[in-house]
Design an enzyme around this catalytic site. Structure first.
Site, short mmCIF file in Angstrom:
data_model
loop_
_atom_site.label_atom_id
_atom_site.label_comp_id
_atom_site.label_asym_id
_atom_site.label_seq_id
_atom_site.Cartn_x
_atom_site.Cartn_y
_atom_site.Cartn_z
N TYR A 140 10.32 4.08 9.29
CA TYR A 140 8.91 4.27 9.64
C TYR A 140 8.81 4.01 11.14
O TYR A 140 9.82 4.13 11.86
CB TYR A 140 8.10 3.28 8.78
N ARG A 193 -0.28 15.89 15.81
CA ARG A 193 -0.39 14.63 16.57
C ARG A 193 0.41 13.58 15.82
O ARG A 193 -0.13 12.81 15.04
CB ARG A 193 -1.87 14.24 16.70
N LYS A 211 5.88 7.90 5.25
CA LYS A 211 4.71 7.29 4.60
C LYS A 211 4.96 7.18 3.10
O LYS A 211 4.64 6.18 2.47
CB LYS A 211 3.45 8.13 4.85
N GLU A 282 -2.57 13.23 7.15
CA GLU A 282 -1.88 12.38 8.13
C GLU A 282 -1.66 13.11 9.44
O GLU A 282 -1.18 14.25 9.45
CB GLU A 282 -0.53 11.96 7.54
N ASP A 283 -1.97 12.45 10.52
CA ASP A 283 -1.58 12.87 11.87
C ASP A 283 -1.96 14.32 12.21
O ASP A 283 -1.14 15.09 12.75
CB ASP A 283 -0.08 12.61 12.09
N ASP A 303 -5.66 8.99 6.43
CA ASP A 303 -5.02 7.71 6.75
C ASP A 303 -5.37 7.24 8.16
O ASP A 303 -5.56 6.05 8.39
CB ASP A 303 -3.50 7.91 6.61
N ASP A 304 -5.46 8.16 9.10
CA ASP A 304 -5.65 7.75 10.50
C ASP A 304 -7.08 7.29 10.76
O ASP A 304 -7.30 6.36 11.53
CB ASP A 304 -5.26 8.90 11.43
N ASN A 448 1.25 3.95 18.46
CA ASN A 448 2.64 4.05 18.01
C ASN A 448 3.33 5.22 18.69
O ASN A 448 2.65 6.16 19.10
CB ASN A 448 2.66 4.27 16.49
N ASN A 493 -0.94 -2.14 11.15
CA ASN A 493 -0.53 -0.76 10.84
C ASN A 493 -1.07 -0.40 9.48
O ASN A 493 -1.04 -1.23 8.55
CB ASN A 493 1.00 -0.67 10.85
N1 LIG Z 1 -1.68 1.16 14.13
C1 LIG Z 1 -1.96 2.11 13.28
O1 LIG Z 1 -1.96 1.92 12.06
C2 LIG Z 1 -2.33 3.45 13.80
C3 LIG Z 1 -2.12 3.79 15.09
N2 LIG Z 1 -2.47 5.02 15.54
C4 LIG Z 1 -2.13 5.35 16.90
O2 LIG Z 1 -3.28 5.53 17.65
C5 LIG Z 1 -3.03 6.48 18.68
C6 LIG Z 1 -4.15 7.47 18.72
O3 LIG Z 1 -4.24 8.17 17.53
P1 LIG Z 1 -5.48 9.17 17.27
O4 LIG Z 1 -6.76 8.47 17.51
O5 LIG Z 1 -5.30 9.78 15.97
O6 LIG Z 1 -5.22 10.22 18.41
P2 LIG Z 1 -6.27 11.14 19.13
O7 LIG Z 1 -5.50 12.15 19.86
O8 LIG Z 1 -7.31 11.56 18.16
O9 LIG Z 1 -6.98 10.14 20.18
C7 LIG Z 1 -6.42 9.68 21.36
C8 LIG Z 1 -7.54 9.14 22.22
O10 LIG Z 1 -6.97 8.55 23.38
C9 LIG Z 1 -7.67 9.02 24.51
N3 LIG Z 1 -6.83 9.02 25.69
C10 LIG Z 1 -5.77 9.82 25.98
N4 LIG Z 1 -5.30 9.54 27.21
C11 LIG Z 1 -6.08 8.55 27.70
C12 LIG Z 1 -6.10 7.84 28.92
N5 LIG Z 1 -5.22 8.08 29.90
N6 LIG Z 1 -7.04 6.88 29.09
C13 LIG Z 1 -7.93 6.63 28.13
N7 LIG Z 1 -7.95 7.26 26.93
C14 LIG Z 1 -7.03 8.21 26.72
C15 LIG Z 1 -8.09 10.44 24.16
O11 LIG Z 1 -9.15 10.87 24.98
C16 LIG Z 1 -8.51 10.23 22.72
O12 LIG Z 1 -9.81 9.73 22.64
C17 LIG Z 1 -1.65 7.08 18.39
O13 LIG Z 1 -0.70 6.49 19.23
C18 LIG Z 1 -1.37 6.64 16.99
O14 LIG Z 1 -0.01 6.41 16.77
C19 LIG Z 1 -3.08 5.95 14.74
C20 LIG Z 1 -3.30 5.66 13.43
C21 LIG Z 1 -2.88 4.41 12.85
C1 LIG Z 2 0.55 4.57 11.81
C2 LIG Z 2 -0.05 5.88 11.93
O1 LIG Z 2 -0.56 6.42 10.97
C3 LIG Z 2 -0.07 6.52 13.21
O2 LIG Z 2 0.38 5.95 14.19
O3 LIG Z 2 -0.54 7.66 13.26
MG LIG Z 3 -0.93 8.44 11.30
#
Ligand SMILES: NC(=O)C1=CN([C@@H]2O[C@H](COP(=O)(O)OP(=O)(O)OC[C@H]3O[C@@H](n4cnc5c(N)ncnc54)[C@H](O)[C@@H]3O)[C@@H](O)[C@H]2O)C=CC1
Ligand SMILES: CC(=O)C(=O)O
Ligand SMILES: [Mg+2]
Length: 622
Positions: A140, A193, A211, A282-283, A303-304, A448, A493
């Site tokens: 993962y 993504r 997952k 997902e993603d 999930d996101d 991540n 996570n």
């Molecule tokens: N810890 C966890 O369980 C999870 C973590 N994530 C992580 O969250 C991150 C974002 O995922 P999503 O929201 O789905 O992606 P997304 O693409 O929908 O959102 C990304 C956001 O970051 C902003 N962004 C990009 N560059 C930027 C910058 N230089 N300064 C400020 N803001 C900036 C974008 O404008 C957008 O609002 C990914 O890295 C993903 O791995 C996502 C889901 C679960």
């Molecule tokens: C953990 C997860 O779902 C993500 O980073 O998109």
């Molecule tokens: Mg995800």
């Protein structure tokens, strides 16, 4: 005002950490959960419906396990096809661990583990369940990210379904090619993504596989009842388009309209073949339209948006309690206003409304979202994506705050969330500033994989003089404090909730997965920490307890499904919590529960070979 959420009935907080590590033994799990007498436990088990205990049939990909006794080998017609020694899973796991240690790179370890899953999934899952902390990062995040990036180079077996735009109109026929008769759950991505790594095209299937491996390891959903899917609508990743080995369609990614058309057909095809299937999205780069369209039509969730919202809510419940600052006095800055950022903000807002007795408007005003253009405001001059509007500020007096630094100075937050995909965005200066606004700043760099994390655990600890309340999306090593104390990084996570959400939906035979069920998953997760975990300053339970924790999360989800009249399983009617959690655990796949003898219907080698040749891959049941 206390934010402490009561423990679900029957959950004891009195077991030692040492006990918890032994969760793979059914007795130990029961002991942790309820500390019942043996007699009580027997009564609970006896009151369960008789068909609850799952069978664990020998399948093509568990056929050559060296734990099988000679008689079973004879019955399976595999005598001579396996080495002569009969050895326990424990011994086999030692061999696996040595093999993993001998691999030079993490991706080699990932490849080895994929082969193990495909050649003997019972052994793979025993290994994973017994070594969650060590093996999860290899199957993962973070290593799955590298695997997805290099998918077309490391690919050797399908492990899931690849559905392309060219297949539209025939998706039902194609779904019928999946060799398993029963599927309980699928994870569907369009690869657009993947983690914070952007568009990885069909390489995204690695995330569906990862997952689902956790669905099996954490919530005990049988591996043959899981289906990883990637939908291949092209890619905008030039590296992939120019790679002769790329396994997907070499065309630019199609738009939203085509995606929805394709998904419409896919949802019908999945539901037609497996009417009770749970569908996890997902993603997706833009996951909002599919969630809005399907959440009241199918048993599905994103999930996101929802899983991440729930898991971070759970961590925030525990962290806010530590700060001793009531919700109405917290101020939150989010770097990242995408699906995860907005999903998390929405769930925390719900909690603040409930726990802080705030109106929607009062709660919303505590949130400041920052995207790539700066603070999200009504008057900054661009057309805001719909999902951001709810958190868009109108009280900025015409001033626009472009950088995170400026926003931090303006808001003086007590909570800082990173969901931006920008590794290192929480600089030393920003982390230090956070200590001016709260004695225990909450800093969650959640992007991540590790390379995208907004800061490291070491930096957060150092720059806050070890005062930070921390959780990250990907795992970080322990930190040794100034006084020699060992601190553990919380892992915020969604893996802490999605297995329980899926299992809860399966067990209750839920017709839908609604907000109440998602919120319940967070509440039950937040209240699942043991006293030792609380005393050690953890915000999330230790990962080696995740099977026990997932059963609790599933319990919460089932209870919410019942309250909302979407549960359809008559067997669970009237069950108390204790019986229900036992029922859930008994539904869980146990990789060591292999039959000691095969039935006479086991085919001989010739039948096996021909069936193997006629099937796309080796997980098919006999
Ligand atoms: N810890 C966890 O369980 C999870 C973590 N994530 C992580 O969250 C991150 C974002 O995922 P999503 O929201 O789905 O992606 P997304 O693409 O929908 O959102 C990304 C956001 O970051 C902003 N962004 C990009 N560059 C930027 C910058 N230089 N300064 C400020 N803001 C900036 C974008 O404008 C957008 O609002 C990914 O890295 C993903 O791995 C996502 C889901 C679960
Ligand atoms: C953990 C997860 O779902 C993500 O980073 O998109
Ligand atoms: Mg995800």
């Amino acid at each position: 005002m206390s934010l402490r959420i009561p423990l679900p009935a029957g959950l004891s907080r009195s077991q030692s950490t040492q006990d918890l590590i032994k969760y793979s033994s059914a007795d130990a799990i029961d002991g942790i959960a309820r500390n019942p007498s043996h007699e009580d436990q027997k009564k609970v088990t006896a009151s369960l419906p008789q068909n609850t205990v799952p069978k664990n049939p020998i399948t093509m990909s568990t056929r050559f396990d060296t734990s099988y006794e000679p008689q079973l080998r004879q019955n399976l017609h595999i005598s001579g096809l396996v080495p002569p020694v009969v050895e326990s899973h424990d011994i086999q796991i030692k061999r696996c661990l040595r093999a993993i240690a001998s691999k030079k790179t993490e991706i080699d370890k990932y490849i080895y583990l994929s082969h193990l899953r495909n050649s003997n999934f019972n052994l793979f899952y025993r290994l994973l369940i017994d070594n969650m902390r060590e093996i999860t990062p290899l199957v993962y995040t973070p290593v799955v990210g590298e695997a997805c990036e290099n998918w077309s180079h490391i690919f050797s077996e399908p492990e899931g379904m690849y559905l392309s735009w060219a297949d539209r109109g025939h998706l039902s026929d194609i779904i019928n090619n999946w060799p398993e008769k029963e599927v309980d759950i699928t994870v569907v991505t369009d690869g657009s993504r993947i983690l914070g790594l952007g568009d990885l095209g069909v390489g995204g299937i690695g995330i569906s596989i990862g997952k689902l491996a956790l669905y099996t390891a954490c919530a005990g959903i049988h591996p043959t009842k899981t289906l990883p899917i990637v939908i291949d609508l092209g890619t905008d990743n030039e590296r992939l388009l120019n790679d002769e080995l790329y396994l997907g369609s070499k065309m630019k990614r199609l738009g939203e309209k085509e995606m929805m058309k394709f998904l419409d057909e896919l949802m019908v095809a999945l539901k037609t073949r497996w009417p009770s299937i749970i569908i996890q999205f997902e993603d997706f780069k833009n996951p909002f339209p599919s969630l809005a369209k399907y959440q009241n039509m199918y048993t599905c969730f994103n999930d996101d948006i929802q899983g991440t919202g729930a898991v971070i809510l759970a961590g925030v419940i525990n962290a806010v309690r530590e700060t001793k600052i009531p919700p109405q006095d917290q101020r939150l800055v989010f770097l990242g206003a995408g699906s995860a950022g907005v999903g998390v903000a929405r769930q925390i807002m719900e909690m603040f409304k409930k726990e802080g007795n705030l109106s929607e408007d009062e709660a919303r005003k505590l949130f400041y979202l920052v995207d790539s253009k700066g603070l999200v405001t009504n008057d900054r001059g661009d057309k805001l994506a719909e999902h951001k509007i709810v958190f868009s500020r109108s009280d900025n007096n015409g001033q626009q705050y472009k950088t995170l630094d400026e926003v931090i100075d303006y808001v003086k937050p007590t909570i800082l969330m990173g969901l931006s995909t920008i590794g290192g965005a929480f600089t030393e200066d920003i982390i230090k500033k956070m200590t001016n606004f709260s004695e225990r700043p909450i800093i969650f760099p959640l992007s991540n994989p590790v390379s995208k994390s907004e800061c490291t655990f070491v930096d957060a600890m150092k720059h806050t003089d070890e005062k930070v309340l921390f959780a990250s999306g990907s795992p970080f090593p322990n930190y040794e404090g100034k006084n020699g104390k060992i601190y553990e990084a919380g892992q915020g996570n969604n893996m802490y909730v999605f297995p329980g959400i899926g299992m809860g939906a399966i067990v209750s035979q839920a017709s839908l997965i609604n907000q109440d069920m998602i919120y319940a998953s967070a509440e039950y997760l937040a209240s699942s920490l043991t006293p030792e975990e609380h005393a050690d300053g953890l915000l999330y339970p230790r990962i080696n307890r995740i099977r026990e924790v997932s059963a609790r999360v599933a319990l919460g989800v089932v209870r919410a499904a019942e309250r909302n009249h979407v549960a359809r399983n008559p067997e669970i009617n009237g069950m108390d919590d204790e019986t229900l959690v036992e029922y859930i655990k008994q539904k869980m796949y146990d990789p060591s529960a292999v039959p000691t003898e095969a039935t006479e219907t086991e085919p001989d080698m010739w039948t096996w070979l021909t069936s193997k040749l006629s099937l796309p891959w080796s997980h098919s049941k006999l």
